[in-house]
Design a protein around this motif. Sequence first.
Motif, PDB file in Angstrom:
ATOM      1  N   LEU A  70       0.829  -1.210   0.000  1.00 17.92           N
ATOM      2  CA  LEU A  70       0.000   0.000   0.000  1.00 17.92           C
ATOM      3  C   LEU A  70       0.862   1.258   0.000  1.00 17.92           C
ATOM      4  N   VAL A  71       1.978   1.219   0.724  1.00 17.82           N
ATOM      5  CA  VAL A  71       2.884   2.377   0.724  1.00 17.82           C
ATOM      6  C   VAL A  71       3.494   2.542  -0.667  1.00 17.82           C
ATOM      7  N   TYR A  72       3.869   1.427  -1.279  1.00 18.05           N
ATOM      8  CA  TYR A  72       4.426   1.498  -2.642  1.00 18.05           C
ATOM      9  C   TYR A  72       3.415   2.157  -3.593  1.00 18.05           C
ATOM     10  N   ARG A  73       2.130   1.840  -3.399  1.00 16.67           N
ATOM     11  CA  ARG A  73       1.092   2.394  -4.280  1.00 16.67           C
ATOM     12  C   ARG A  73       0.645   3.794  -3.867  1.00 16.67           C
ATOM     13  N   GLY A  74       1.164   4.276  -2.731  1.00  8.04           N
ATOM     14  CA  GLY A  74       0.827   5.641  -2.298  1.00  8.04           C
ATOM     15  C   GLY A  74      -0.486   5.726  -1.539  1.00  8.04           C
ATOM     16  N   ASP A  75      -1.058   4.568  -1.136  1.00  8.62           N
ATOM     17  CA  ASP A  75      -2.322   4.582  -0.388  1.00  8.62           C
ATOM     18  C   ASP A  75      -1.995   4.509   1.116  1.00  8.62           C
ATOM     19  N   TRP A  76      -1.564   5.625   1.671  1.00  9.74           N
ATOM     20  CA  TRP A  76      -1.067   5.671   3.049  1.00  9.74           C
ATOM     21  C   TRP A  76      -2.178   5.439   4.072  1.00  9.74           C
ATOM     22  N   GLN A  77      -3.368   5.922   3.761  1.00  4.82           N
ATOM     23  CA  GLN A  77      -4.448   5.776   4.742  1.00  4.82           C
ATOM     24  C   GLN A  77      -4.833   4.302   4.897  1.00  4.82           C
ATOM     25  N   SER A  78      -4.877   3.562   3.782  1.00 18.17           N
ATOM     26  CA  SER A  78      -5.176   2.124   3.875  1.00 18.17           C
ATOM     27  C   SER A  78      -4.025   1.393   4.580  1.00 18.17           C
ATOM     28  N   ALA A  79      -2.785   1.845   4.316  1.00 21.54           N
ATOM     29  CA  ALA A  79      -1.634   1.226   4.998  1.00 21.54           C
ATOM     30  C   ALA A  79      -1.782   1.392   6.512  1.00 21.54           C
ATOM     31  N   LEU A  80      -2.240   2.573   6.931  1.00 26.16           N
ATOM     32  CA  LEU A  80      -2.436   2.823   8.368  1.00 26.16           C
ATOM     33  C   LEU A  80      -3.517   1.893   8.923  1.00 26.16           C
ATOM     34  N   GLU A  81      -4.594   1.725   8.169  1.00 21.63           N
ATOM     35  CA  GLU A  81      -5.669   0.828   8.643  1.00 21.63           C
ATOM     36  C   GLU A  81      -5.143  -0.582   8.854  1.00 21.63           C
ATOM     37  N   VAL A  82      -4.335  -1.066   7.919  1.00 20.03           N
ATOM     38  CA  VAL A  82      -3.753  -2.415   8.045  1.00 20.03           C
ATOM     39  C   VAL A  82      -2.864  -2.474   9.294  1.00 20.03           C
TER      40      VAL A  82
END
Length: 495
Positions: A70-82
């Motif tokens: 998710l960080v690689y794809r730039g989706d930081w908010q979803s990375a935080l949820e995980v």
Amino acid sequence: MGKVTGFLEFERLEEGYEPVPARVKNWKEFVITLAEDQAKVQGARCMDCGTPFCSSGCPVNNIIPDFNDLVYRGDWQSALEVLQQTNNFPEFTGRVCPAPCEAACTLNVNDDPVGIKSIEHAIIDRGWMEGWVTPQPPRSKTGKKVAVVGSGPAGLAAAQQLARAGHAVTVFEKNSRIGGLLRYGIPDFKMEKTHIDRRIAQMQAEGVVFRTGVLVGAWPADGPGSKVTNDASQTIAAERLMADFDAVLLSGGSEVSRDLPVPGRDLDGVHFAMEFLPQQNKVVAGDKVKGQIKATGKHVIVIGGGDTGSDCVGTSNRHGAASVTQFELMPMPPDEENKPLTWPYWPTKLRTSSSHEEGCQREFAIATKELVGGTGKDKGKVGALKTVHVEWQGGKMVEVPGTEKEYKADLVLLAMGFTAPVAGVLEAFGVERDARGNARAHTEAQGGYRTNVGKVFAAGDMRRGQSLVVWAIREGRQAARAVDEYLMGASTLPR
Ligand SMILES: Cc1cc2nc3c(=O)[nH]c(=O)nc-3n(C[C@H](O)[C@H](O)[C@H](O)COP(=O)(O)OP(=O)(O)OC[C@H]3O[C@@H](n4cnc5c(N)ncnc54)[C@H](O)[C@@H]3O)c2cc1C
Ligand code: SF4
């Protein structure tokens, strides 16, 4: 998976440090978090291997390949949820965890592992900065009351999980501030205390009540246990807690320091690390500490080669010590681990901490025979240490003849680990101790974390002995589930 060929294209990136001359002048954190594009590159190195050994290497089982992607794809908010699914306090582990996940990373078999800890650090700092970390109060209340004794990472993780499950949670803490060793052991330069304060505010908004300066049970009058930090102005009897709460979780840590029973131990200037370090953290927090133990201008010897010893080195250098020397009883480990032999486990190898880099002479395989007092006006004060080199023969430590030496020392800090929870607390509840002196409770899914006393549970260092922040968080989370099951018959909290 992030970038299929990422692990072939990109090198591991380390987080940066402020230069030594600048950072030793203050008590602030000095690690420079990865920038967004750097974290992306790190995430791209993850191979999303079929069996994520990193997740099993991480005591809270962080779902590492998912947040890397998710960080690689730039989706930081979803990375935080995980990340928040498995770890209540990634801002603590992202700063002070030794990262056993990285030792277990498949890339580490024959390359440098993914910088998992630095990605975790970047995700949670971004989450707080963006305002994505918010209180999660329960939808409904259960009407059950839980007392948590001790506010270290184990107690805090348990309290947060239990409050989110709808229970009324009160945390009792003998010290004047919340956080356990995060607050009074780990120095500010490794973890600033605003991170704890932010979490306390979040947990209060979720319904957790904090009562500081309150000692639960009894306290020893003398012995090493009596030297443990205790700011309590009020005591609550174990019976009171048992009567007022539906369940009690004991997470009081393992605070009794291992002593050094050699001649001269009683001299002035010989202190446990946990007398020295909490005083400095209090001063940084704005407290006035009368007669603070200072290393300024002194020749400091730190006995003990672990994390606590390393924190004494960093603190002494910031005080402006004349010299800092650290003793380790065990021989010097190899510079590099034997990866085929050790992967995916935590390897033994020479570890040089940021505090060592700030200036420290390290001595290995050395034992202290005697602490020698000064003369004249220095009578009664420590002035030197008599040592001898040791080696291990057939599993036994033997002294090497002819290696006796004397080291000058004006301040000796004992950082040789911790032996057990303070006497009096477990006894007040009638909780049995195991062979090592910790609270006896297993960690199996059925009946885990439960002591021999009906509704009393135990977790963290108080149960497992001296350990790590990430293990305390794991135990707090798992114990919360066990308490919830006990109170409600079933639980949806994760284990
Ligand atoms: C100097 C130092 C540096 C460390 N550095 C690291 C590191 O870099 N990384 C890492 O992972 N780990 C580190 N550790 C270890 C880590 O801090 C501990 O393993 C972890 O904090 C244990 O958490 P805990 O919640 O079980 O107990 P603790 O953090 O010890 O908290 C227990 C709390 O219970 C309170 N308490 C005890 N008895 C009572 C009572 N009767 N009534 C009320 N309150 C009570 C205590 O005051 C304390 O606040 C370090 C430890 C030390 C000492
Ligand atoms: S908590 Fe520690 S072991 Fe787990 S992912 Fe973070 S750094 Fe790695």
